[in-house]
Design a protein around this motif. Structure first.
Motif, PDB file in Angstrom:
ATOM      1  N   MET A   1       0.746  -1.375   0.271  1.00  0.00           N
ATOM      2  CA  MET A   1      -0.084   0.032   0.062  1.00  0.00           C
ATOM      3  C   MET A   1       0.815   1.371  -0.209  1.00  0.00           C
ATOM      4  O   MET A   1       2.019   1.325   0.241  1.00  0.00           O
ATOM      5  CB  MET A   1      -0.935  -0.101   1.350  1.00  0.00           C
ATOM      6  N   LYS A   2       0.396   2.207  -0.605  1.00  0.00           N
ATOM      7  CA  LYS A   2       1.409   3.591  -0.549  1.00  0.00           C
ATOM      8  C   LYS A   2       0.381   4.724  -0.117  1.00  0.00           C
ATOM      9  O   LYS A   2      -0.576   4.778   0.444  1.00  0.00           O
ATOM     10  CB  LYS A   2       1.562   3.826  -1.988  1.00  0.00           C
ATOM     11  N   ALA A   3       1.255   5.747   0.574  1.00  0.00           N
ATOM     12  CA  ALA A   3       0.538   6.773   1.218  1.00  0.00           C
ATOM     13  C   ALA A   3       1.251   8.192   0.542  1.00  0.00           C
ATOM     14  O   ALA A   3       2.317   7.982  -0.040  1.00  0.00           O
ATOM     15  CB  ALA A   3       0.990   6.901   2.645  1.00  0.00           C
ATOM     16  N   VAL A   4       0.188   8.965   0.286  1.00  0.00           N
ATOM     17  CA  VAL A   4       0.704  10.086  -0.472  1.00  0.00           C
ATOM     18  C   VAL A   4       0.908  11.387   0.286  1.00  0.00           C
ATOM     19  O   VAL A   4      -0.007  11.885   1.332  1.00  0.00           O
ATOM     20  CB  VAL A   4      -0.448  10.545  -1.538  1.00  0.00           C
ATOM     21  N   VAL A   5       1.853  12.460  -0.157  1.00  0.00           N
ATOM     22  CA  VAL A   5       2.000  13.789   0.754  1.00  0.00           C
ATOM     23  C   VAL A   5       1.702  14.684  -0.431  1.00  0.00           C
ATOM     24  O   VAL A   5       2.263  14.599  -1.576  1.00  0.00           O
ATOM     25  CB  VAL A   5       3.282  13.811   1.280  1.00  0.00           C
TER      26      VAL A   5
ATOM     27  N   GLU B 286       4.636  19.713  -5.206  1.00  0.00           N
ATOM     28  CA  GLU B 286       4.838  18.186  -5.340  1.00  0.00           C
ATOM     29  C   GLU B 286       3.861  17.446  -4.603  1.00  0.00           C
ATOM     30  O   GLU B 286       3.392  17.571  -3.822  1.00  0.00           O
ATOM     31  CB  GLU B 286       6.276  17.879  -4.541  1.00  0.00           C
ATOM     32  N   THR B 287       3.743  16.233  -5.536  1.00  0.00           N
ATOM     33  CA  THR B 287       3.123  15.053  -4.681  1.00  0.00           C
ATOM     34  C   THR B 287       3.939  14.092  -4.485  1.00  0.00           C
ATOM     35  O   THR B 287       4.951  13.638  -5.674  1.00  0.00           O
ATOM     36  CB  THR B 287       2.035  14.428  -5.925  1.00  0.00           C
ATOM     37  N   ILE B 288       4.094  13.602  -3.139  1.00  0.00           N
ATOM     38  CA  ILE B 288       4.849  12.647  -2.947  1.00  0.00           C
ATOM     39  C   ILE B 288       4.363  11.235  -2.221  1.00  0.00           C
ATOM     40  O   ILE B 288       3.475  11.354  -1.577  1.00  0.00           O
ATOM     41  CB  ILE B 288       6.041  13.201  -1.613  1.00  0.00           C
ATOM     42  N   THR B 289       4.908  10.160  -3.013  1.00  0.00           N
ATOM     43  CA  THR B 289       4.191   8.857  -2.632  1.00  0.00           C
ATOM     44  C   THR B 289       5.109   8.070  -1.814  1.00  0.00           C
ATOM     45  O   THR B 289       6.248   7.869  -2.489  1.00  0.00           O
ATOM     46  CB  THR B 289       3.804   8.247  -4.048  1.00  0.00           C
ATOM     47  N   TYR B 290       4.871   7.526  -0.860  1.00  0.00           N
ATOM     48  CA  TYR B 290       5.697   6.658  -0.010  1.00  0.00           C
ATOM     49  C   TYR B 290       5.145   5.128  -0.097  1.00  0.00           C
ATOM     50  O   TYR B 290       3.946   5.011  -0.065  1.00  0.00           O
ATOM     51  CB  TYR B 290       5.547   7.149   1.477  1.00  0.00           C
ATOM     52  N   TYR B 291       6.077   4.296  -0.265  1.00  0.00           N
ATOM     53  CA  TYR B 291       5.742   2.907  -0.309  1.00  0.00           C
ATOM     54  C   TYR B 291       6.030   2.279   0.855  1.00  0.00           C
ATOM     55  O   TYR B 291       7.266   2.028   1.347  1.00  0.00           O
ATOM     56  CB  TYR B 291       6.160   2.261  -1.691  1.00  0.00           C
ATOM     57  N   ASP B 292       5.061   1.426   1.392  1.00  0.00           N
ATOM     58  CA  ASP B 292       5.151   0.620   2.448  1.00  0.00           C
ATOM     59  C   ASP B 292       5.742  -0.862   2.245  1.00  0.00           C
ATOM     60  O   ASP B 292       6.401  -1.471   3.238  1.00  0.00           O
ATOM     61  CB  ASP B 292       3.961   0.593   3.264  1.00  0.00           C
ATOM     62  N   GLU B 293       5.414  -1.411   1.349  1.00  0.00           N
ATOM     63  CA  GLU B 293       5.699  -2.795   1.144  1.00  0.00           C
ATOM     64  C   GLU B 293       6.036  -3.084  -0.293  1.00  0.00           C
ATOM     65  O   GLU B 293       5.783  -2.400  -1.196  1.00  0.00           O
ATOM     66  CB  GLU B 293       4.262  -3.714   1.359  1.00  0.00           C
ATOM     67  N   ASP B 294       7.025  -4.189  -0.293  1.00  0.00           N
ATOM     68  CA  ASP B 294       7.560  -4.378  -1.478  1.00  0.00           C
ATOM     69  C   ASP B 294       7.130  -5.795  -1.950  1.00  0.00           C
ATOM     70  O   ASP B 294       7.279  -6.838  -1.333  1.00  0.00           O
ATOM     71  CB  ASP B 294       9.122  -4.721  -1.126  1.00  0.00           C
TER      72      ASP B 294
END
Lengths: 339, 353
Positions: A1-5, B286-294
């Motif tokens: 899953m991903k989270a956006v800023v 900017e839009t920054i996307t963080y990914y939690d799982e590989d």
């Protein structure tokens, strides 16, 4: 899953300018109190107890706000109004209320440009990126319980979605204070299993039975269709810190504040796989600061008073970005695919 | 021949070191696969609940439908070719051998057995940030890619100077062919092939016979330029790929690796904002996307399983990708006429405590 800023220049003063917002809230508070004490006359206005749709248990009373009783689910920590009016009564209220008219005719008009810049433009970009990533052939986009006809027009103008539809279960349309063009209007039955992208912008927090709405969402989506949802969460900074003193906690607009865990489970139970769950809110910190400045008697927040007094604007930006990164802002957005 | 869809793919693993174990664990999580044996000359398979072979021919004779080849680079081609010649589908770790010649030989074996699927482990293409970035680039909304820039660096690692990866006869090269090849593969993903190659290769720190740093400039016929720094002296592990387009940019930083030392996988996306005269303003929103799982490992072998079960061509990490990227590697190695060398002899190794 991903989270956006999201890093942009959205400011609360632009989308909720004072004294207009205070005037709207005063009207809404008055009407809210009259609904919950039974003095307002609407159809089927009986208030019904409401169990947590995630856990099935009766939530526990926590605080009163504008005549409504907010209760906390002891299991999933969602914040829910109980007892509450049924959907028919809520729809009737929204059609006929002074607050609704004020919002549509005065407030939305005054803040249109700011909302266009700060909310609708990023939202359109978001939908385009969803289309690119998950549904490049998406042709039918349906917006459930649309609030902003201008956003629908922007979607159409993008030229990316051949069919943009506003779904209003509370037809007849003529009675709605919504300037949706006739060719974009539909009832849910018209799009069962046909919707490629279904949007629920700020819907599930204000409906009487959110679990039912999520199940309808699954029925509306085509196989592999995508649900796009925004809402407000009880897990977020603003509501965790301020609780019943949160300035934007309007019972008729925010009847269901699910925790992040509860929201995740509810969406899963409805038959969707979550692809993105983010809290890209940009206003929590500013809202809390403003509330503490205006109410020096709010207890138990001495650290935060210190923070706002000493740390400055950069620290506030950093904090807001931190909240977004770790899903701790109150504004939630979800992308989920129908399984 | 495609397998019946209602049965699992019997798989073997040749080489049960770090990568072999990763692949084995991943197979165990997927319903389509059944691990029937492993081969490892160093007894890494002790304790496994499947037969362990000392010779790969023994494993290949045990009837696998597919084999994962996770040996040191030098061994890869002969195992791959043997398996392919027996009609066994092959997933081969990167790099695809030590030289371009190795890839050519594997492709010849593949061409002689057209029903066999041959896939190489260019795993980074399956990372969520890369896939999201690719979708944005392909949408065309930000215009044409002008240039890309990548940094992929690690601090060597424990006993780095003694690792087989730094013995040219076993590995074919140093940090470039080991790790930098992933970034080259991503450059190709975003820009396709490159024709011009310039490079500086150095041994800046480690006492090894191959390069510990590679500085590379590439250009293609469409004028797109790519710049890579691949390093084994990046004391703070770093993965960064920037893609600059006419109307915005994408930046991937961090990658969810098995060691988790490259930081949180992140994709930054920005669209240019313009002033009243139409000139781009600096530092757009900017839009920054963080990914939690590989999920890259699972997606990669799911893709391989689909190719086998549905008799589809291998579209990601096929032998054509392997050939093109190894062609780049070879050109980079030959572009610096002196080859890997010490930048400052007295520093080499002497800086180690």
């Amino acid at each position: 899953m991903k989270a956006v800023v999201l890093r942009d220049d959205l400011r609360e003063a632009d989308i909720r300018p004072e004294p207009l917002y205070a005037e709207y809230k005063a009207i809404l508070e008055n009407e809210s109190r009259r609904i919950f004490d039974g003095s307002i006359r609407i159809e089927n206005r009986e208030l019904l107890p409401f169990d947590c749709p995630n856990c099935g248990k009766a939530p526990v009373a926590e605080f009163e706000r504008w005549g409504a009783q907010y209760c906390r689910c002891a299991t999933c920590a969602s914040l829910l109004v109980s007892p509450r009016p049924g959907q028919e009564a809520l729809d009737a209220f929204r059609r006929e209320s002074r607050a609704g008219r004020f919002w549509e005719q005065t407030f939305a008009a005054a803040t249109g440009a700011a909302r266009e810049h700060g909310i609708f433009r990023p939202r359109l970009q978001w939908l385009l990126s969803i289309k690119d990533r998950y549904g490049p052939r998406a042709s039918v986009v349906a917006d459930y319980r649309s609030k902003y006809p201008t956003f629908l027009e922007a979607l159409c103008d993008s030229g990316e979605f051949p069919q943009v539809v506003s779904l209003q279960p509370e037809a007849p349309w003529e009675k709605l204070p919504l300037a949706v063009r006739p060719e974009r209007r539909a009832g849910p039955e018209a799009l069962l299993h046909r919707t490629d992208i279904l949007t629920l912008f700020e819907v599930i927090e204000r409906v009487s039975n959110p679990g039912e709405v999520l199940h309808l969402a699954r029925e509306l989506c085509a196989p592999g269709g995508v649900l796009v949802l925004t809402t407000t969460s009880s897990s977020g900074f603003e509501y965790q810190l301020l609780g019943g003193s949160a300035p934007n906690l309007n019972p008729l607009d925010r009847m269901n504040l699910f925790s992040i865990d509860a929201l995740t489970r509810l969406i899963g139970k409805a038959g969707f796989e979550i692809l993105e769950l983010s809290t890209p809110g940009r206003l929590d910190v500013a809202t809390v600061r403003k509330t503490l400045e205006s109410d020096p008697d709010l207890p138990g927040l001495s650290f935060w008073r210190y923070f706002f007094r000493h740390c400055g604007e950069d620290a506030e930006h950093t904090l807001q970005e931190f909240l977004q990164q770790y899903r701790l802002s109150s504004h939630v957005r979800v992308v989920a695919r129908r399984q | 021949m495609p397998l019946s869809r209602d049965r699992r793919i019997k798989a073997g693993i040749v080489g049960y070191g770090r990568m072999g174990k990763i692949r084995g664990a991943c197979l165990g999580r997927r319903n389509e696969w059944e691990l029937i044996g492993i081969c490892d000359i160093q007894n890494h398979g002790m304790g496994c609940d499947v037969p362990v072979f000392r010779e790969w021919s023994g494993l290949l004779s045990a009837g696998p439908d597919a084999v994962f080849v996770c040996t040191p680079n030098r061994r890869l081609p002969e195992v791959v070719m043997d398996a392919v010649s027996r009609g066994i589908h092959v997933f081969c770790e990167k790099p695809p051998g030590c030289t371009l010649e190795d890839v050519i030989r594997m492709r010849e074996a593949e061409a002689a057995h057209p029903g066999v699927k041959l896939k190489f482990g260019f795993n980074h293409r399956y990372h969520a940030a890369v896939q999201d970035a690719k979708a944005i680039v392909d949408s065309g909304r930000l215009g044409r890619v002008m240039w890309v820039r990548g940094i992929y660096g690690k601090a060597g690692g424990s006993r780095y100077d003694q690792n087989w990866r730094n013995r040219r006869e076993l590995s074919g090269g140093g940090i470039l062919i080991d790790q930098g090849i992933h970034m080259l593969d991503l450059f190709r993903l975003f820009c396709d092939d490159f024709e011009e190659v310039k490079s500086f290769l150095t041994r800046s720190y480690w006492t090894v016979e191959v390069e510990d740093n590679a500085f590379v400039l590439l250009r293609n016929s469409r004028g797109q330029v790519a710049m890579l720094h691949s390093s084994a002296t990046q004391w703070q592990h770093r993965f960064m790929a920037e893609i600059y387009l006419e109307r915005g940019y994408l930046a991937i930083t961090g990658i969810l690796s098995s060691t988790r030392t490259y930081g949180r996988e992140t994709l930054r996306v920005a669209r240019c904002q313009y002033d009243a005269e139409g000139y781009p303003q600096p530092n757009p929103e900017e839009t920054i996307t963080y990914y939690d799982e590989d999920r890259s490992w699972e997606q990669e072998i799911d893709d391989f399983a689909r190719s086998i079960l549905e008799d589809r061509p291998v579209t990601v990490g096929g032998s054509s990708d392997a050939y093109q990227v190894m062609s780049l590697v070879q050109q980079i190695y030959t572009a610096d006429p002196l080859g890997p060398r010490s930048a400052a002899g007295e520093l080499t190794g002497a800086a180690m405590p």
